[in-house]
Design a protein around this motif. Structure first.
Motif, PDB file in Angstrom:
ATOM      1  N   LEU A 113     -12.426  23.529  -4.762  1.00 49.17           N
ATOM      2  CA  LEU A 113     -12.232  21.769  -5.377  1.00 49.17           C
ATOM      3  C   LEU A 113     -11.227  21.650  -4.617  1.00 49.17           C
ATOM      4  N   ARG A 114     -10.564  22.846  -5.157  1.00 51.28           N
ATOM      5  CA  ARG A 114      -8.625  22.521  -4.763  1.00 51.28           C
ATOM      6  C   ARG A 114      -8.649  21.920  -3.215  1.00 51.28           C
ATOM      7  N   TYR A 115      -9.062  23.059  -1.923  1.00 49.06           N
ATOM      8  CA  TYR A 115      -9.010  23.167  -1.453  1.00 49.06           C
ATOM      9  C   TYR A 115     -10.032  21.943  -0.521  1.00 49.06           C
ATOM     10  N   GLN A 116     -10.880  21.084  -0.823  1.00 44.92           N
ATOM     11  CA  GLN A 116     -10.861  19.927  -0.688  1.00 44.92           C
ATOM     12  C   GLN A 116     -10.145  18.556  -1.089  1.00 44.92           C
ATOM     13  N   SER A 117      -9.968  19.035  -2.344  1.00 49.14           N
ATOM     14  CA  SER A 117      -8.620  17.841  -2.771  1.00 49.14           C
ATOM     15  C   SER A 117      -7.784  17.679  -1.481  1.00 49.14           C
ATOM     16  N   GLN A 118      -6.982  18.449  -1.035  1.00 54.32           N
ATOM     17  CA  GLN A 118      -5.847  18.552  -0.389  1.00 54.32           C
ATOM     18  C   GLN A 118      -6.546  18.987   0.949  1.00 54.32           C
ATOM     19  N   VAL A 119      -7.461  18.890   1.677  1.00 55.26           N
ATOM     20  CA  VAL A 119      -7.884  18.220   2.734  1.00 55.26           C
ATOM     21  C   VAL A 119      -7.925  16.976   2.668  1.00 55.26           C
ATOM     22  N   ALA A 120      -8.767  16.769   1.971  1.00 58.33           N
ATOM     23  CA  ALA A 120      -8.791  15.099   1.937  1.00 58.33           C
ATOM     24  C   ALA A 120      -7.505  14.439   1.593  1.00 58.33           C
ATOM     25  N   LEU A 125       0.653  -1.292  -0.387  1.00 56.18           N
ATOM     26  CA  LEU A 125      -0.109  -0.196  -0.112  1.00 56.18           C
ATOM     27  C   LEU A 125       0.929   1.556  -0.080  1.00 56.18           C
ATOM     28  N   VAL A 126       2.258   1.518   0.380  1.00 58.48           N
ATOM     29  CA  VAL A 126       3.187   2.614   0.089  1.00 58.48           C
ATOM     30  C   VAL A 126       2.752   3.009  -1.288  1.00 58.48           C
ATOM     31  N   ALA A 127       3.167   2.475  -2.380  1.00 59.22           N
ATOM     32  CA  ALA A 127       3.240   3.048  -3.538  1.00 59.22           C
ATOM     33  C   ALA A 127       1.527   3.849  -3.939  1.00 59.22           C
ATOM     34  N   PRO A 128       0.484   3.439  -3.740  1.00 56.04           N
ATOM     35  CA  PRO A 128      -0.610   3.907  -4.576  1.00 56.04           C
ATOM     36  C   PRO A 128      -1.269   4.574  -2.839  1.00 56.04           C
ATOM     37  N   VAL A 129      -0.738   4.529  -1.741  1.00 52.66           N
ATOM     38  CA  VAL A 129      -1.441   5.676  -0.981  1.00 52.66           C
ATOM     39  C   VAL A 129      -0.395   6.542  -0.977  1.00 52.66           C
ATOM     40  N   THR A 130       0.953   6.762  -1.748  1.00 58.05           N
ATOM     41  CA  THR A 130       1.556   7.797  -1.665  1.00 58.05           C
ATOM     42  C   THR A 130       1.336   8.811  -3.178  1.00 58.05           C
ATOM     43  N   TRP A 131       0.632   8.543  -4.170  1.00 59.37           N
ATOM     44  CA  TRP A 131       0.466   8.128  -5.230  1.00 59.37           C
ATOM     45  C   TRP A 131      -0.964   9.433  -4.877  1.00 59.37           C
ATOM     46  N   VAL A 143      -4.681   9.554   8.675  1.00 57.84           N
ATOM     47  CA  VAL A 143      -5.008   8.357   8.858  1.00 57.84           C
ATOM     48  C   VAL A 143      -4.008   7.315   8.545  1.00 57.84           C
ATOM     49  N   VAL A 144      -3.434   7.055   7.571  1.00 60.52           N
ATOM     50  CA  VAL A 144      -2.860   6.614   7.298  1.00 60.52           C
ATOM     51  C   VAL A 144      -1.502   5.955   8.597  1.00 60.52           C
ATOM     52  N   VAL A 145      -0.979   6.851   8.574  1.00 63.55           N
ATOM     53  CA  VAL A 145       0.306   7.847   9.995  1.00 63.55           C
ATOM     54  C   VAL A 145      -0.559   7.276  11.036  1.00 63.55           C
ATOM     55  N   ILE A 146      -1.325   7.523  11.948  1.00 61.08           N
ATOM     56  CA  ILE A 146      -2.125   6.754  12.998  1.00 61.08           C
ATOM     57  C   ILE A 146      -2.371   5.708  12.470  1.00 61.08           C
ATOM     58  N   THR A 147      -3.164   4.498  11.686  1.00 61.56           N
ATOM     59  CA  THR A 147      -2.506   2.893  11.234  1.00 61.56           C
ATOM     60  C   THR A 147      -2.049   2.514  11.656  1.00 61.56           C
ATOM     61  N   VAL A 148      -0.801   3.087  10.827  1.00 58.16           N
ATOM     62  CA  VAL A 148       0.755   2.060  10.776  1.00 58.16           C
ATOM     63  C   VAL A 148       1.488   2.256  12.067  1.00 58.16           C
ATOM     64  N   PHE A 149       1.106   4.050  13.210  1.00 53.28           N
ATOM     65  CA  PHE A 149       1.558   3.747  14.743  1.00 53.28           C
ATOM     66  C   PHE A 149       0.651   2.887  15.204  1.00 53.28           C
TER      67      PHE A 149
END
Length: 302
Positions: free
Chosen positions: A169-176, A100-106, A183-189
């Protein structure tokens, strides 16, 4: 261990660089009703899916898990069915985490960039929030909104509304994107914390075990390379009559046409009995045929 962290960091950096190049050279929103969503989602999802599949394919644990009787998870090694299921789940989680490292980064980088999201959902923005009164049919309204990602297609009277919509739309995208990273950092931790809590090993013992597994794999790979080379050398020597690399070759064997045909072509791994395989056509020939044929003397001093 450190190697895993470094490998994941390298994968993430390469993915970020690839995404930037990919966007620069290939992405161009069609600005057309119905096509924007498909195009934007394709650029978001398809590369991520490909990277996920590649991540699975490049992990050795994946092939250990799917190689049937050769797998370490066979019944004889782990008779307890519940234990087998737990081990399979653990290995799958480990493989998935690495894949998941590469797809999540993408996904995170493309969302922070915002261009794909803007293209995908521009036609669904309710423009009446911006004081724009489009006295047209719903289809005409969607057609106008679909053109917002392409500034050259937007009428002058809608330029301000278009800029505000793009900013939203850029605001919504960047927030997402940042939420996805969080979420990924917290899940990994939390995953590492849970794994440490349920581990039967102490901290130093776990470090020793990780070091042992790493060293064992390195030594096994070295032994595999040397063993297979020595084993293959016996078969090559039988076919050509001398050991490759020898400085003093007194004679060489001249293989017959039949022998050349016997070792040429394509072949699958061949099982010869319950415990052994023939790895190649040359291997099969060397085990079946006796040493004979035509030999040619060579001069020691040419």
């Amino acid at each position: 261990g450190k190697e895993v962290v470094v490998a994941n960091a390298i994968i993430a950096i390469l993915t970020i660089g690839g995404q930037q190049l990919f966007s620069f050279f290939t992405f161009s929103c069609p600005c057309h009703v119905g096509q924007n969503l498909i195009y934007g989602l394709a650029f978001l999802g398809v590369p991520a899916l490909i990277l996920l599949v590649v991540g699975y394919a490049l992990n050795n644990q994946t092939w250990r898990l799917v190689t049937g009787k050769s797998s370490p998870l066979r019944e004889e090694a782990i008779p307890n069915r519940l234990l087998r299921c737990k081990l399979i789940c653990f290995v799958l989680c480990s493989i998935t985490g690495r894949a998941l490292v590469a797809p999540v980064t993408w996904l995170a980088v493309t969302l922070i960039n915002g261009s794909y999201y803007v293209c995908a959902v521009s036609e669904y923005v309710p423009v009446h929030y911006y004081g724009v009164n489009l006295n047209v049919t719903a289809s005409e309204r969607r057609r106008t909104l679909a053109a917002f990602p392409c500034s050259q297609l937007v009428p002058l009277e809608l330029t301000r509304a278009r800029d505000e919509v793009i900013l939203l739309l850029r605001y919504q995208s960047q927030v997402a994107g940042w939420l996805l990273i969080a979420v990924v950092v917290i899940t990994v931790f939390l995953s590492y914390c849970l794994a440490s809590c349920f581990s039967p090993l102490s901290f130093l013992h776990f470090r020793y075990w990780s070091s042992y597994v790493h060293n064992e794999q390195e030594l096994f790979d070295e032994a595999t390379e040397q063993h297979s080379r020595l084993y293959a050398m016996q078969h090559v020597r039988k076919f050509f009559g001398f050991v490759p690399g020898s400085e003093n070759v007194k004679e060489i064997r001249i293989p017959s046409l039949k022998e050349w045909q016997a070792i040429s072509g394509l072949a699958f791994l061949k099982q010869v009995d319950e415990e052994h395989y023939d790895y190649s056509l040359l291997h099969d020939w060397a085990l079946k045929e006796s040493v004979n044929g035509k030999y040619l003397k060579t001069d020691e001093d040419p």
